[in-house]
Design a protein around this motif. Structure first.
Motif, PDB file in Angstrom:
ATOM      1  N   SER A 164      38.940  42.876 -22.683  1.00  0.00           N
ATOM      2  CA  SER A 164      37.581  43.326 -22.996  1.00  0.00           C
ATOM      3  C   SER A 164      36.721  42.200 -23.568  1.00  0.00           C
ATOM      4  O   SER A 164      35.500  42.313 -23.618  1.00  0.00           O
ATOM      5  N   SER A 165      37.355  41.117 -23.991  1.00  0.00           N
ATOM      6  CA  SER A 165      36.571  39.970 -24.461  1.00  0.00           C
ATOM      7  C   SER A 165      36.099  39.105 -23.293  1.00  0.00           C
ATOM      8  O   SER A 165      35.188  38.284 -23.440  1.00  0.00           O
ATOM      9  N   ASP A 166      36.712  39.301 -22.121  1.00  0.00           N
ATOM     10  CA  ASP A 166      36.338  38.525 -20.936  1.00  0.00           C
ATOM     11  C   ASP A 166      35.294  39.237 -20.082  1.00  0.00           C
ATOM     12  O   ASP A 166      34.567  38.602 -19.324  1.00  0.00           O
ATOM     13  N   SER A 168      32.420  42.798 -19.881  1.00  0.00           N
ATOM     14  CA  SER A 168      31.662  43.791 -20.629  1.00  0.00           C
ATOM     15  C   SER A 168      32.100  45.165 -20.134  1.00  0.00           C
ATOM     16  O   SER A 168      31.781  45.575 -19.023  1.00  0.00           O
TER      17      SER A 168
END
Length: 320
Positions: A164-166, A168
């Motif tokens: 989820s950090s890579d 949206s």
């Protein structure tokens, strides 16, 4: 579901309304948990419950839910009596594994394996996105919270080294995700459902879409770690403009029931499922399993009522 926020009065009312024929009273009604509008579960639930009402004394209605994970929680807690659930979610919930770590849902039982649900990843044809790796730094809907699609999407993304950090991440239902893809608000969305999925078929009539393959070394790693997945193919021509087979992975859609439902009602329910199998298959565009196929690779106990029906067909299953 945050049970701490539900008042005791509301809980009691829901439990009363949810009782089946064994609870007493002429207004007793079973509830069949489905999923988001446009999903195969929703169509199957609506069609099959109508068939049950016409061909038995079982009073039943459908209830729209967030999907598989929500269905097992609601079923275990007595708010719904029947549901369609992804096989991987059903196994995890019963055994208290992965996203259900520390929470065993021991009141859920299998009725029948139905069909393989491919994990489908959809983008626009001219998006420039050709595989899962290309979702890096993109806006992606991974299904509603507590849905099987959400779990599948997160596991697939993790297998490709994405989190989820890579990307949206959004938690939209299928209909909203399709609209947002069409209007450019997201770049892709995940659907775990029988193919053809109505929401994807409708979208393909409006815009040119592309299905992303889920294959290669990431899938090999995923299959080693998660035994409920299987390789599958979305055949060419499944959707408008789809000119080639798309390799992906899938999970098995499984009919389930609460252990609290009477043996007689589940036996009748199971019998009617197979009596309606051919018509349901035609309506859904997906071939449903025969009795002998429906009991294969089920990892949780069957309901005793379902087992009684299978016994009448000389099929033995593990029941509880």
């Amino acid at each position: 579901m945050n049970r701490s926020r539900i008042s005791a009065v509301v809980m009691a009312a829901l439990m009363t309304a949810a009782c089946l024929t064994g609870c007493g009273g002429s207004n007793d009604e079973a509830v069949f948990g489905t999923a988001a509008t446009g999903a195969m579960y929703s169509r199957l639930g609506k069609s099959f419950t109508e068939y049950v009402k016409k061909n038995s004394d079982i009073k039943i209605r459908t209830r729209k839910t967030a999907g598989s994970a929500s269905n097992v929680r609601l079923m275990n807690d007595g708010y719904i009596q029947f549901a369609v659930v992804q096989g991987d979610i059903l196994s995890d919930a019963y055994n208290g594994e992965r996203s259900f770590q520390g929470e065993k849902y021991d009141k859920i039982r299998a009725v029948a394996g139905l069909y393989t649900e491919p994990c489908q990843v959809i983008t626009l044809k001219d998006s420039g996105i050709d595989d899962i790796y290309d979702l890096d730094n993109k806006k992606v809907s991974i299904g509603e919270k507590e849905s099987g699609t959400e779990q599948n999407a997160l596991q697939i993304l993790a297998a490709y080294g994405l989190s989820s950090s890579d990307i949206s991440v959004k938690n939209d239902d299928y209909a909203k995700a399709a609209d947002e893809l069409k209007t450019g608000k997201i770049d892709a969305f995940f659907v775990t459902a029988g193919a053809p999925a109505e929401v994807i078929a409708t979208l393909a009539e409006d815009v040119d879409i592309k299905l992303l393959p889920v294959t290669g070394k990431p899938v090999a790693r995923l299959l080693r770690k998660h035994k409920d997945y299987t390789k599958t193919v979305i055949k060419a021509g499944t959707y408008k403009g789809q000119k080639k087979d798309i390799e992906t992975i899938g999970v098995r859609a499984t009919m389930a029931a609460s252990a609290d439902v009477s043996e007689a009602d589940v036996e009748t329910f199971t019998k009617l499922l197979f009596a309606d199998r051919e018509e349901l298959s035609q309506e859904l565009g997906t071939e449903l399993s025969t009795e002998s196929e429906a009991v294969q690779n089920i990892t949780i106990p069957f309901h005793k009522g379902a087992a009684k029906y299978y016994e009448s067909k000389s099929i033995s299953v593990k029941a509880k």
